[in-house]
Every structure is written in structure tokens, then in C-alpha cells.
Motif scaffolding. Structure first.
Motif, PDB file in Angstrom:
ATOM      1  N   TRP A   1      47.969  38.865  37.888  1.00  0.00           N
ATOM      2  CA  TRP A   1      47.093  38.780  38.966  1.00  0.00           C
ATOM      3  C   TRP A   1      47.689  37.239  39.657  1.00  0.00           C
ATOM      4  O   TRP A   1      46.384  37.105  41.287  1.00  0.00           O
ATOM      5  N   GLU A   2      48.170  36.281  38.907  1.00  0.00           N
ATOM      6  CA  GLU A   2      47.895  34.813  39.967  1.00  0.00           C
ATOM      7  C   GLU A   2      48.516  34.928  40.990  1.00  0.00           C
ATOM      8  O   GLU A   2      47.985  34.215  42.246  1.00  0.00           O
ATOM      9  N   VAL A   3      50.238  35.549  41.092  1.00  0.00           N
ATOM     10  CA  VAL A   3      50.774  35.503  42.347  1.00  0.00           C
ATOM     11  C   VAL A   3      49.969  36.983  43.632  1.00  0.00           C
ATOM     12  O   VAL A   3      49.964  36.745  44.559  1.00  0.00           O
ATOM     13  N   LEU A   4      49.244  37.696  42.813  1.00  0.00           N
ATOM     14  CA  LEU A   4      48.726  38.962  43.345  1.00  0.00           C
ATOM     15  C   LEU A   4      47.272  38.454  44.467  1.00  0.00           C
ATOM     16  O   LEU A   4      47.487  38.437  45.621  1.00  0.00           O
ATOM     17  N   GLU A   5      46.655  37.562  43.660  1.00  0.00           N
ATOM     18  CA  GLU A   5      45.920  36.831  44.055  1.00  0.00           C
ATOM     19  C   GLU A   5      46.333  36.128  45.176  1.00  0.00           C
ATOM     20  O   GLU A   5      45.694  35.954  46.496  1.00  0.00           O
ATOM     21  N   GLU A   6      47.567  35.080  45.800  1.00  0.00           N
ATOM     22  CA  GLU A   6      47.518  33.930  45.970  1.00  0.00           C
ATOM     23  C   GLU A   6      48.114  35.092  47.573  1.00  0.00           C
ATOM     24  O   GLU A   6      48.769  34.274  48.842  1.00  0.00           O
TER      25      GLU A   6
ATOM     26  N   GLY B   1      40.428  48.555  33.204  1.00  0.00           N
ATOM     27  CA  GLY B   1      41.405  47.355  33.735  1.00  0.00           C
ATOM     28  C   GLY B   1      42.027  46.554  34.300  1.00  0.00           C
ATOM     29  O   GLY B   1      42.388  45.507  34.850  1.00  0.00           O
ATOM     30  N   PHE B   2      40.360  46.724  35.760  1.00  0.00           N
ATOM     31  CA  PHE B   2      40.121  45.805  37.251  1.00  0.00           C
ATOM     32  C   PHE B   2      39.160  44.802  36.009  1.00  0.00           C
ATOM     33  O   PHE B   2      39.057  43.852  36.895  1.00  0.00           O
TER      34      PHE B   2
ATOM     35  N   GLU C   1      40.599  38.708  31.237  1.00  0.00           N
ATOM     36  CA  GLU C   1      39.888  39.159  32.727  1.00  0.00           C
ATOM     37  C   GLU C   1      40.860  39.439  33.750  1.00  0.00           C
ATOM     38  O   GLU C   1      41.620  38.970  34.549  1.00  0.00           O
ATOM     39  N   ALA C   2      40.857  40.028  34.616  1.00  0.00           N
ATOM     40  CA  ALA C   2      41.122  40.640  35.667  1.00  0.00           C
ATOM     41  C   ALA C   2      40.278  40.171  37.060  1.00  0.00           C
ATOM     42  O   ALA C   2      39.044  40.091  36.968  1.00  0.00           O
ATOM     43  N   PRO C   3      40.960  40.298  37.851  1.00  0.00           N
ATOM     44  CA  PRO C   3      39.716  39.458  39.175  1.00  0.00           C
ATOM     45  C   PRO C   3      39.675  40.859  39.877  1.00  0.00           C
ATOM     46  O   PRO C   3      40.258  41.071  41.105  1.00  0.00           O
TER      47      PRO C   3
ATOM     48  N   GLU D   1      31.027  48.270  33.596  1.00  0.00           N
ATOM     49  CA  GLU D   1      29.564  48.459  34.370  1.00  0.00           C
ATOM     50  C   GLU D   1      29.435  48.782  35.664  1.00  0.00           C
ATOM     51  O   GLU D   1      29.154  48.912  37.108  1.00  0.00           O
ATOM     52  N   ALA D   2      29.278  47.287  35.276  1.00  0.00           N
ATOM     53  CA  ALA D   2      28.571  45.878  36.756  1.00  0.00           C
ATOM     54  C   ALA D   2      29.603  45.464  37.120  1.00  0.00           C
ATOM     55  O   ALA D   2      29.270  45.749  38.777  1.00  0.00           O
ATOM     56  N   LEU D   3      30.796  46.194  37.164  1.00  0.00           N
ATOM     57  CA  LEU D   3      31.686  45.932  38.692  1.00  0.00           C
ATOM     58  C   LEU D   3      31.660  47.596  39.368  1.00  0.00           C
ATOM     59  O   LEU D   3      32.570  47.602  40.214  1.00  0.00           O
ATOM     60  N   ARG D   4      31.721  48.153  38.524  1.00  0.00           N
ATOM     61  CA  ARG D   4      31.402  49.680  39.231  1.00  0.00           C
ATOM     62  C   ARG D   4      30.316  49.701  40.211  1.00  0.00           C
ATOM     63  O   ARG D   4      30.434  50.136  41.079  1.00  0.00           O
TER      64      ARG D   4
END
Length: 514
Positions: free
Chosen positions: A280-285, A312-313, A333-335, A365-368
Motif C-alpha cells: 500500500w505504501e507504493v500504491l499511495e505514492e 480488507g480495505f 491497517e489499510a488506506p 462499517e464506518a468506512l462503508r
């Protein structure tokens, strides 16, 4: 056909819904003479059935090219289509196959997809069609290859290389090509030019047929709900072409961190899926560039997307390389917020459905809810406890999709006959006021359609009242999945009349709401 119809790449959702219903059926389950459902006449007939019964939704499983085990959730590409779905009759109508080519068809099962028989037969005919097509490559084909090059080039080479390496995983290829050294890429592209062309043709033809079918459905006010697995297979063009996006050991080329779920009530050792987790670090970059392209491509194929393993998100279970079970993993934790904010900024409001089943935390649930993604409710889970059970219809909010069951569940008749305990059976009988075994599926269908959930989806097996023999998938079982097929005669006038009546009765019919 206009060029844009071959692969529109991305377009806004065709329409929005208030209250609607539909059927869950993967195209491989359609009837037909070639051993597996395809995008030909039977698919159009199924759309006609949906329209006749006033449905507005057709939910399918992932459309990608399947690998070992034939699971649509373990594909060789997150962006390509499954060549086995190409209609041979459609190819014959184009003049790419002769009637003689299709005159002698093996005695395929009409009830199960026997992949070991179907794959060599269909691929043989598809190669014949490709050879004829190669003699007169169209401008439309050239345009398709150019506009889809960002995934098509790597995928076509990947599949050609797999064939040249007798099906071995890319991590077992010669290190030069496994690690994508430029000289090796150039050499193999030249060496495998014919095999690469075949793969491009198959994707072109899949897209031509799929988008014609999708247009036919949309014209009849039917949206298609697709399915996007959160993870991709290690043995895929995506991981081979973009290893930096995944947790891959640079020496072994195997996942350094694998996805799964921890031990729970269902498994003392958890589930170790073997897919690499994301870097996820690379993907965020990169501002989630790969994810945006993946979602863009998916939103060209379908109108709405069910996100598999949505939790998973928010955070995901990661298991280190070398572990044989999921017991020794840990949560990371996922971004998810950053990802969906970025995707919405680029693509606009997302037509996503969140697969939020299992043990879901308030954070998930909060993310959804932050992005207003509808969640899922499964009626087979509703009767194992008291009135507080979140799957009971009266505990379901509007922003949900309610199902009798999913592709991972037994059929409703199979569940009631073989799995449901006495308490669950009694609760269901009390809830619906009684029924006989022959009509348990109709009792559950009524519960789904009558709920306040905006969308209701019924697996075709449940509409047909079929037993456990028609189950699509049994999680954890390696063989015998993804094989079920139905007979067109099962969609008889009595069934159509009853389903239409219930759809209208509970306010889910096409055009019933302004």
C-alpha cells in the motif's frame, strides 16, 4: 458495430435505482451445446427472462480468465475476460468458423461444466477462428489493441509465456523473463508473436460479444452487477507486470506476505488464501494509479461492482512467507479512506456494493457508510439467534442488498434440508407463518423481496427450488465448484408468472417507481 462498443473503457452508470430486484447467475451456468454457458443466444434469452419478469438486475461473478480450479476469484488477470465465454455460434455468424467446424460436438453434460473436456474443445475452435481473423485484421481490432494496451500487452505476453512454459507459474520461469529484463521481453515478444496475437484476438472477441450483450440488457432497463475480488492471484499478469504493487520477495518471487483470515468459529487454523497482499505504501505514492485503472476497466464491463472482502480495505490479515496456516498472521491497517477518496475524485460517485459479511468491526462499517456503499444481508444467516439478529429483514436498513444466499452458500432448499438446525427451522417457520418443504425457497424469496432493502438478489438456483446438487461453490473444497448449469426449460411460464407477481407486489418491478 461502432468502435466504441468493443471496449468503452469507462462510462457512467447507465441508471440509478430506488427499489429493484434481480437474479444472481454466472454466464458459465447458462445452457448451450458446447459444455459451458457463453455469451450467445442463451444469454440473450436469459436477459429476455429478466425483462419479462420485470427484474432490473443481473448479478454475475468475476469475468476474468480462470486458472487452476476454475475459480473466477483466482484469475490470470484483473482486467481481461474469460475466453471460455466466447460464443462459437457468434464466431460462425461472423464467418470465422464454418458450420462443419461445429457439426461434431462432444456429448457434453448439460448439468455440469466439465472443464477438462470443455477447455481443449473450445480452445481448438477459438484458435481456428483466430487464424481466419488474422488474414484480415480489422481497423476495429487495431483500435482495440491500442486503447487497451495498458493491460492487454502485458496480459497477452503473460499468457503466451505461460503456454511456452507448460503452464508453470511466472515465478518458475527463467529469471530473465520472470524479472522482466528488457532484452528478454523483446526477445520473447518476437518469438511468441503468433501466440500473443491469439490472446489479443480472444480479448477483442470477448469484449465485442460482452458489450453487445450488456447493451442489450441496458436497453431493457437491466443493470449488470459485477464482482471485483479485493486480491489478485499471485500467478497473474498483474503481479508479474507490477510486482512493486504487491508484497513480493525479490529473490524467490513468491509472496512475502499472504492474504487470508484469522482462526474463527469455522476454522481453527484460519484461511490462508495465498494471494500476495498489497504494497500500500507504493500504491499511495502513485496515487493509486493501478487501482484506478482496474476500477475504470471494471466499470466498462458492468454497471455496478460488488467488492469482495470489503473489510480488507479497512484492515487486513497478513501472514508471512513460509507459514502453512493463517494462525500466525496479524492485522494491518489499510488506506481505504485515501483510496476511495482518490477514486471518487477521478471517477465520481462510485456504484459499489460492499461485501461486508463475517466478523465486521465498527471501523469497517464506518468506512462503508462514509462512502454510502450498500452492504449485504443474507437470509440464511438470519434465524440462528433472537430478534436482534442483524440479518433478519426487519433489522435491515434501506441501503443494503438482501439475498436468500450467495454463490458461497448452499441453495435455500439444500440449506434447509441439510444444514439448518431445528432452532433455525422453527424460527423460519414461525417467522413466515408456515410452509411445506416444497415451497421453502418461495418463503425466503418473499422475505427478501418484501424487505426494506433497496436491492434484492435471488440466486437462480433458489428461484428454481433446486437442492444442494445445484450449489455453485463450497468454500474450502478444492474440486467440483463453479460447475452448475441449468436447463432453459426450467424457466417455464408458471415460474415467470409467480416471480413477476411477487416482484410487482413488493414494489420492485421495472418502471414501478418514478
Amino acid at each position: 458495430m461502432a468502435k466504441a462498443n468493443v471496449h468503452p473503457y469507462f462510462s457512467p452508470p447507465a441508471m440509478s435505482f430506488t427499489r429493484a430486484s434481480g437474479i444472481l447467475l454466472h454466464p458459465t451456468s447458462l445452457p448451450g451445446r458446447y459444455g459451458i454457458g457463453d455469451l450467445g443466444q442463451a444469454a440473450y434469452g436469459f436477459v429476455d427472462f429478466l425483462a419479462k419478469t420485470k427484474q432490473q438486475l443481473w448479478q454475475i461473478l468475476p469475468l476474468g480468465p480462470t486458472g487452476h480450479g476454475n475459480s473466477p476469484y483466482m484469475c490470470y488477470s484483473a482486467m481481461a475476460g474469460n475466453p471460455l465465454l466466447i460464443s462459437l455460434d457468434e464466431l460462425a455468424e461472423q464467418g470465422l468458423l464454418d458450420k462443419a467446424d461445429l457439426a461434431e460436438v462432444p456429448d457434453f453434460s448439460t448439468e455440469r461444466v466439465r472443464y477438462d473436456q470443455v477447455i481443449p474443445y473450445k480452445l481448438g475452435r477459438l484458435k481456428q477462428a483466430a487464424e481466419r481473423f488474422q488474414a484480415d485484421k480489422s481497423e476495429e481490432f487495431q483500435d482495440f489493441c491500442q486503447t487497451q494496451a495498458f493491460w492487454l500487452e502485458d496480459y497477452s505476453l503473460f499468457m503466451a509465456l505461460k503456454e511456452a512454459n507448460d503452464g508453470l507459474s511466472w515465478s518458475e520461469w527463467d529469471p530473465a523473463i520472470a524479472k522482466r529484463q528488457p532484452e528478454a521481453l523483446t526477445m520473447w515478444r518476437d518469438k511468441l508473436a503468433d501466440a500473443i496475437f491469439l490472446q489479443k484476438f480472444l480479448q477483442f472477441e470477448f469484449c465485442r460479444q460482452w458489450f453487445a450483450l450488456k447493451a442489450y440488457a441496458n436497453e431493457r432497463h437491466i443493470q449488470i452487477i459485477g464482482d471485483m475480488p479485493i486480491y489478485v492471484a499471485h500467478d497473474s499478469a498483474d503481479v508479474w507486470a507490477f510486482p512493486e504493487n504487491f508484497m513480493i520477495d525479490p529473490e524467490t518471487l513468491m509472496p512475502s506476505e499472504m492474504a487470508g483470515v484469522p482462526p474463527d468459529y469455522f476454522s481453527e487454523t484460519g484461511q490462508l488464501w495465498g494471494n500476495p497482499t498489497y504494497n500500500w505504501e507504493v500504491l499511495e505514492e502513485t496515487q493509486f494509479d493501478w487501482w484506478i485503472k482496474r476500477i475504470k476497466t471494471s466499470l466498462a464491463y458492468v454497471d455496478q461492482i460488488r467488492i469482495d472482502h470489503f473489510r480488507g480495505f479497512e484492515s487486513y490479515w497478513a501472514v508471512s512467507e513460509g507459514e502453512e496456516t493463517a494462525m500466525n498472521g496479524h492485522w494491518i491497517e489499510a488506506p481505504g479512506v485515501a483510496l476511495f477518496e482518490r477514486v471518487e475524485a477521478v471517477l465520481g460517485k462510485l456504484p459499489f456494493l460492499a461485501e461486508d459479511l463475517g466478523i465486521i468491526t465498527p471501523e469497517v462499517e464506518a468506512l462503508r457508510d462514509r462512502f454510502e456503499f450498500p452492504g449485504m444481508k443474507i437470509l440464511q444467516f438470519a434465524f440462528g439467534s433472537d430478534h436482534r439478529n442483524p440479518y433478519l429483514p426487519f433489522n435491515c436498513d434501506r441501503n443494503f442488498v438482501i439475498y436468500t444466499g450467495t454463490h458461497d452458500n448452499d441453495t435455500t432448499v439444500g440449506w434447509y434440508s441439510n444444514t439448518a438446525n431445528d432452532y433455525e427451522k422453527q424460527r423460519l417457520v414461525t417467522f413466515v407463518g408456515g410452509f411445506n418443504l416444497e415451497s421453502v425457497h418461495w418463503a425466503m424469496i418473499r422475505l427478501a423481496l418484501s424487505s426494506v432493502a433497496t436491492l434484492a438478489i435471488i440466486p437462480l438456483q433458489d428461484l428454481l427450488g433446486l437442492g444442494a446438487e445445484a450449489r455453485m461453490n463450497t468454500p474450502g473444497l478444492a474440486e467440483g465448484n463453479w460447475e452448475w448449469r441449468f436447463d432453459a426449460n426450467m424457466l417455464n411460464p408458471t415460474l415467470c408468472q409467480q416471480f413477476t407477481m411477487l416482484t410487482e407486489l413488493y414494489g420492485r418491478a421495472t418502471h414501478q417507481w418514478p
